[in-house]
Design an enzyme around this catalytic site. Structure first.
Site, short mmCIF file in Angstrom:
data_model
loop_
_atom_site.label_atom_id
_atom_site.label_comp_id
_atom_site.label_asym_id
_atom_site.label_seq_id
_atom_site.Cartn_x
_atom_site.Cartn_y
_atom_site.Cartn_z
N CYS A 73 -1.91 -0.99 0.15
CA CYS A 73 -0.56 -1.34 0.58
C CYS A 73 -0.06 -2.51 -0.27
O CYS A 73 -0.75 -3.52 -0.39
CB CYS A 73 -0.61 -1.73 2.05
N CYS A 107 7.57 -3.21 1.32
CA CYS A 107 8.53 -2.25 1.91
C CYS A 107 8.98 -2.68 3.31
O CYS A 107 10.03 -2.22 3.77
CB CYS A 107 7.89 -0.88 2.03
N THR A 163 2.38 -7.43 7.87
CA THR A 163 1.95 -7.05 6.53
C THR A 163 2.62 -7.92 5.46
O THR A 163 3.85 -8.04 5.45
CB THR A 163 2.30 -5.57 6.29
N GLU A 215 -2.73 -8.49 6.75
CA GLU A 215 -1.84 -8.73 7.90
C GLU A 215 -2.09 -10.11 8.50
O GLU A 215 -3.20 -10.64 8.40
CB GLU A 215 -2.05 -7.64 8.96
N HIS A 259 10.70 3.07 7.71
CA HIS A 259 9.32 2.75 7.38
C HIS A 259 8.40 3.98 7.52
O HIS A 259 7.46 4.14 6.75
CB HIS A 259 8.82 1.59 8.25
N TYR A 313 5.58 6.39 4.54
CA TYR A 313 4.14 6.65 4.63
C TYR A 313 3.71 7.94 3.93
O TYR A 313 2.55 8.08 3.55
CB TYR A 313 3.70 6.65 6.11
N CYS A 319 3.59 6.08 0.02
CA CYS A 319 2.55 5.13 -0.36
C CYS A 319 1.16 5.71 -0.09
O CYS A 319 0.25 5.57 -0.89
CB CYS A 319 2.74 3.78 0.33
N GLU A 346 -4.73 1.15 9.46
CA GLU A 346 -3.36 0.94 9.00
C GLU A 346 -2.60 2.27 8.96
O GLU A 346 -1.43 2.34 9.34
CB GLU A 346 -3.40 0.29 7.62
FE1 SF4 Z 1 2.37 -0.93 2.91
FE2 SF4 Z 1 3.04 1.64 2.78
FE3 SF4 Z 1 4.08 0.03 4.67
FE4 SF4 Z 1 4.78 -0.22 2.07
S1 SF4 Z 1 5.19 1.54 3.44
S2 SF4 Z 1 4.31 -1.85 3.49
S3 SF4 Z 1 2.84 0.22 1.06
S4 SF4 Z 1 1.92 0.67 4.44
FE FE Z 2 2.55 -0.60 7.02
#
Ligand code: SF4
Ligand code: FE
Length: 490
Positions: free
Chosen positions: A100, A104, A191, A259, A294, A298, A301, A445
């Protein structure tokens, strides 16, 4: 952009003075501490890509506020193409860091708040939108990293914010002054918080009108007086305590975002940085838009991570001499299939995005929830297949100390070797990489980041348009739609 490169981002963090604790001690420099520096380097990659010609179009955008070139991580989506570019960018960053890269959360917070405060102003005649745009221009011009801070501790979950024995279980206003507000409470699981420049606080849930003090959105510098951060432990983090070893598995970047708890002990937010104060009826839509943005991420990423994992087990199969076996090929095929299926839903919810009244674009919320729900299954299945292919040695390998030991190193080398042309170190390094990427903290996560699975199921059911689906079924089964009886009036 003031901060132009990854190195400049790292340097910018050194100029801040946040109060960060880890294992009971204060961290003086997050860019150097072994627990936090890998996360800093992962976030730095979001800056570094902007300067690579190949990625410039994805990693940057033209600000609709200033017409200047900015990092995409500070941009407000202006069309469907912006939504798609975000997804493509996140997959590439996942491939390059294997973890991660954290930035984002603030990105999605910016987009959610931007669209909602516009609508609040329309309804209530407030001036939140202008305040927010002023702050956003600053973030864009300076190219700052923002942590989107949403999740409250919640205390006794059978009770709402106003019924808690301890009111601080939800972030709230404790004082209102002419020049701003004072807040108290905490945000959990934040995060990238320890290596962000700014915190964007948002409410954690839809609030009723009695909870006005909890309906707060505002921006605070990470080192503002009264802000304390406590960095979380991660599986095997002691392995990187003294220096970064092969045993860490992925020494340059962390295994997960990094985190922290953020505690706010009577923190002052000046008026021009307060973007919502008491408009409870808009908290539900704010949380929903943030979560949808968000959740869309997922499938991007995490597919980047799955690409790395698929590559790791494929190379390991070559080292172990099993790459040509049909069952290995079949399992790798399944990993690729699951990964691309996930990516499809990220792309789909972006393609189906639509404009909000502010002009900012939103992803399709149903498809975004489906995307994140699938991550909670497919990523685990991909990790299961990777563990299956890798074999038990990823859990039983002797340490790097033994590999380098004069007394027993030769035993490790002899019995952990694979095909003769590939060095034993490669097998051990790839094994540790797979261990790190399929292990505890990283997978948690994937399950709970962007909301636990049940949060998506609630939204999927709510948006499922069951009435319409029932009508479709009745029409094909020749069942007439009965009109509801009208009530007789007296
Ligand atoms: Fe992390 Fe993925 Fe969330 Fe971006 S979208 S903060 S890379 S878990
Ligand atoms: Fe996240």
């Amino acid at each position: 952009m003031k901060i132009n490169t990854g190195a400049e981002y790292i340097e910018s963090l050194r100029k801040l003075n946040p109060k960060i604790y880890y294992k009971g001690k204060r961290i003086e420099d997050v860019t150097k501490h072994p627990a936090t520096s890998p996360h800093v380097r992962a976030a730095a990659m979001t800056y570094a890509l902007s300067n690579q010609k190949k990625y410039r179009d994805l990693a940057t955008a033209i600000s609709h506020l200033t017409r200047r070139r900015i990092s995409r991580f500070t941009h407000v989506h202006q069309n469907v193409e912006d939504l798609i570019k975000k997804i493509k960018l996140l997959r590439i960053l996942g491939q390059k860091t294997g973890t991660c890269f954290q930035r984002c959360v603030g990105f999605d917070g910016i987009n959610a708040v931007y669209s909602v405060v516009f609508e609040i102003d329309q309804k209530h005649g407030t001036d939140y939108f202008e305040r927010f745009k002023k702050w956003l221009r600053y973030i864009q011009d300076e190219n700052l990293m923002v942590v989107g801070a949403m999740t409250d501790p919640k205390g006794d979950r059978s009770k709402g914010p106003t019924d808690q024995d301890d009111p601080d279980q939800y972030l709230h206003v404790v004082d209102r002054r002419d020049d701003g507000i004072v807040i108290r409470g905490a945000k959990l699981h934040m995060t990238g918080a320890i290596n962000s420049h700014e915190i964007l606080v948002m409410p954690t849930t839809a609030l009723d009108e009695n909870a006005k003090d909890y309906a707060i959105v505002g921006a605070i510098p990470i080192d503002a007086p009264g802000v304390t951060l406590i960095f979380g432990r991660q599986a095997s983090d002691d392995r990187r305590d003294k220096r970064e070893y092969i045993d860490v598995g992925k020494s340059k970047f962390g295994v997960v975002g990094g985190e922290a708890v953020i505690a706010f002990d009577d923190v002052f937010i000046p008026k021009d940085r307060v973007f919502i104060d008491g408009e409870t009826s808009f908290t539900g839509i704010l949380v929903y838009r943030f979560a949808a943005h968000h959740r869309a991420n997922y499938g991007a990423c995490k597919t980047g991570l799955m690409d790395v994992l698929t590559g790791a087990v494929s190379y390991l199969a070559q080292i172990q001499g099993t790459a040509k076996r049909s069952h290995i090929k079949d399992k790798v095929t399944e990993m690729i299939h699951l990964c691309e299926t996930l990516y499809s839903s990220s792309i789909a919810c972006s393609v189906e995005g639509c404009q909000t009244p502010s002009g900012a674009y939103m992803v399709d919320t149903m498809l975004a929830n489906v995307c994140k729900q699938n991550v909670t299954r497919f990523h685990f299945e991909v990790a299961r297949l990777a563990t299956d292919i890798a074999g038990g040695f990823i859990a039983t390998m002797p340490s790097e100390y033994d590999l380098k030991s004069e007394e027993v190193g030769h035993i490790v080398r002899k019995y952990f070797s694979g095909v003769s042309e590939i060095p034993v170190e490669d097998r051990i390094k790839i094994g540790r990489l797979i261990e790190a990427m399929t292990g505890g903290t990283a997978m948690v996560e994937s399950m709970h980041g962007a909301g636990s699975p049940q949060a998506q199921r609630i939204m999927i059911f709510r948006e499922g348009k069951l009435d319409e689906k029932i009508k479709l079924a009745k029409a094909l089964a020749n069942i007439p739609n009965k009109k509801k009886k009208e009530k007789k009036s007296d």
